[in-house]
Design a protein around this motif. Structure first.
Motif, short mmCIF file in Angstrom:
data_model
loop_
_atom_site.label_atom_id
_atom_site.label_comp_id
_atom_site.label_asym_id
_atom_site.label_seq_id
_atom_site.Cartn_x
_atom_site.Cartn_y
_atom_site.Cartn_z
N TRP A 172 0.84 -1.19 0.00
CA TRP A 172 0.00 0.00 0.00
C TRP A 172 0.88 1.25 0.00
N ASP A 173 0.88 2.02 -1.08
CA ASP A 173 1.65 3.26 -1.16
C ASP A 173 3.13 3.03 -0.86
N VAL A 174 3.68 2.01 -1.47
CA VAL A 174 5.07 1.61 -1.23
C VAL A 174 5.91 1.66 -2.50
N ILE A 175 5.37 1.13 -3.60
CA ILE A 175 6.18 0.85 -4.78
C ILE A 175 6.79 2.11 -5.39
N GLU A 176 6.14 3.27 -5.18
CA GLU A 176 6.66 4.52 -5.74
C GLU A 176 7.89 5.03 -4.98
N VAL A 178 10.45 2.84 -3.66
CA VAL A 178 11.57 1.91 -3.60
C VAL A 178 12.57 2.13 -4.73
N ASP A 179 13.78 1.67 -4.52
CA ASP A 179 14.86 1.82 -5.49
C ASP A 179 14.55 1.08 -6.80
N ASP A 180 14.03 -0.13 -6.70
CA ASP A 180 13.86 -1.01 -7.86
C ASP A 180 12.48 -1.68 -7.80
N PRO A 181 11.42 -1.02 -8.31
CA PRO A 181 10.08 -1.60 -8.23
C PRO A 181 9.97 -2.99 -8.86
N LYS A 182 10.56 -3.16 -10.04
CA LYS A 182 10.46 -4.47 -10.69
C LYS A 182 11.13 -5.55 -9.83
N GLY A 183 12.29 -5.22 -9.28
CA GLY A 183 12.99 -6.17 -8.42
C GLY A 183 12.19 -6.53 -7.18
N GLU A 184 11.53 -5.54 -6.57
CA GLU A 184 10.74 -5.79 -5.36
C GLU A 184 9.53 -6.67 -5.67
N MET A 185 8.87 -6.40 -6.80
CA MET A 185 7.69 -7.22 -7.14
C MET A 185 8.11 -8.61 -7.60
N GLN A 186 9.33 -8.74 -8.10
CA GLN A 186 9.86 -10.05 -8.45
C GLN A 186 10.16 -10.86 -7.18
N LYS A 187 10.70 -10.20 -6.17
CA LYS A 187 10.94 -10.87 -4.89
C LYS A 187 9.60 -11.34 -4.29
N ALA A 188 8.59 -10.49 -4.39
CA ALA A 188 7.26 -10.87 -3.90
C ALA A 188 6.72 -12.08 -4.65
N VAL A 199 -1.05 -7.42 -4.34
CA VAL A 199 -1.94 -6.25 -4.38
C VAL A 199 -1.08 -5.01 -4.21
N VAL A 200 -1.08 -4.14 -5.22
CA VAL A 200 -0.25 -2.94 -5.21
C VAL A 200 -1.13 -1.70 -5.37
N HIS A 201 -0.94 -0.75 -4.48
CA HIS A 201 -1.70 0.51 -4.51
C HIS A 201 -0.69 1.64 -4.69
N THR A 202 -0.92 2.50 -5.69
CA THR A 202 0.01 3.59 -5.94
C THR A 202 -0.70 4.72 -6.68
N MET A 203 0.06 5.72 -7.12
CA MET A 203 -0.48 6.89 -7.80
C MET A 203 -0.61 6.61 -9.29
N ASP A 204 -1.59 7.24 -9.92
CA ASP A 204 -1.82 7.06 -11.35
C ASP A 204 -1.47 8.35 -12.10
N HIS A 224 8.76 10.48 -3.80
CA HIS A 224 8.24 9.64 -4.88
C HIS A 224 9.23 9.63 -6.03
N ILE A 225 9.77 8.45 -6.31
CA ILE A 225 10.80 8.37 -7.35
C ILE A 225 10.37 7.52 -8.54
#
Length: 305
Positions: A172-176, A178-188, A199-204, A224-225
């Motif tokens: 929830w409001d995390v992925i924006e 982190v250093d490496d979003p793809k890497g974090e979602m791959q770890k998940a 389940v990912v919640h972020t800005m559009d 926000h990066i």
């Protein structure tokens, strides 16, 4: 603290154009306060660029990963604790949607990444989920643990997660941040059971609100990066191996007093008027639902064994 150039997190290319020029006063000075969830530093941000090949939008240059992690480890946020009522209502609604998508009587095991003070974990445990939280902030993890919540202080690389498998992982409001979003979602992905949900919640960034406000969109901030659209989020998840099953706008609950403070940060004159009205009528503690269409949630399933 020198900022570094990075490649696109979606396609890996280093070919972009500037979408929003940098507005921060001192790019090489990293302020921990800028990384509080409730920070009101709207309008201050690093240079934000858009990839010329895939359209992904991100801050570039920006701070190194080690500096980002240190900032989130050190951050403290007393205002967030005061907003617990609104957060509880928000997460209750979010969890109902998760349960509808999960569609099983058995609640299962859930990991909340970036759990902060553990509000979602607490709400999920009240609904009979076997919920665990993961949080880098020492202050936030301690606050959650003081309430008896199972919160691991760390990241998805924490040794406590080795060998663990979850039915649902939430961000929830995390992925924006982190250093490496793809890497974090791959770890998940590798921490989910086959058939499990991310389940990912972020800005559009492609929402009507973001397009209407342009450079004055409030979510353009130091902390926000990465800036997703529903399209780029889907592309990234599919690259990893997820199957996206739903994506759409989802709002939140906030106390009127907190809303007034956010308005004041954006437009001081009108914000002061709103604050006087809200506090004059003693409405500051009332939570209200807000949905401007510029926050979205995506549900993605890990299907392979």
């Amino acid at each position: 603290m020198h900022m570094i150039n990075i490649a696109c997190n979606l396609c890996g290319r280093d070919d972009y154009h500037i979408r929003f020029p940098a507005t921060m006063n001192n790019p090489n000075q990293l302020s921990v306060d800028a990384f509080r969830c409730t920070n009101s530093g709207y309008g201050s941000h690093a240079q934000i660029v858009q990839c010329n090949h895939c359209g992904y939008v991100y801050a570039n240059p920006r701070w190194p990963s080690e500096a980002l992690l240190q900032a989130y480890t050190s951050v403290e946020d007393e205002i967030y604790e005061k907003e617990r009522q609104g957060r509880e209502l928000t997460f209750q609604k979010h969890l109902q949607a998760v349960e509808k998508t999960w569609g099983k009587e058995r609640r299962g095991r859930i990991l909340d990444v970036g759990a902060y003070i553990g509000v979602f974990v607490e709400v999920a445990r009240q609904r009979s989920w076997d919920a665990v939280g993961l949080e880098p902030s020492t202050w936030a993890a301690n606050a959650a643990q003081a309430r008896g919540l199972p919160i691991i202080q760390g990241t998805l690389d924490s040794p406590e997660l080795r060998g663990e498998l979850f039915d649902v992982i939430t961000m929830w409001d995390v992925i924006e941040h982190v250093d490496d979003p793809k890497g974090e979602m791959q770890k998940a992905y590798h921490l989910l059971k086959p058939g499990g949900l991310l389940v990912v919640h972020t800005m559009d960034l492609d929402s009507w609100m973001a397009r209407l406000m342009g450079p004055r969109w409030p979510w353009l901030m130091d902390m926000h990066i990465h800036y997703f659209s529903q399209k780029t989020m889907r592309l990234m998840l599919e690259q990893i191996g997820y199957r996206v099953i739903w994506s759409g706008a989802q709002g939140r609950y906030l106390r009127l007093g907190y809303v007034a403070s956010r308005v004041e940060a954006l437009t001081p004159f009108w914000g002061r008027l709103v604050r006087r009205l809200v506090y004059g009528l003693k409405l500051e503690a009332i939570p209200i639902p807000l949905n401007f269409g510029d926050l979205f949630t995506v549900y993605a399933r890990r299907e392979s064994a």
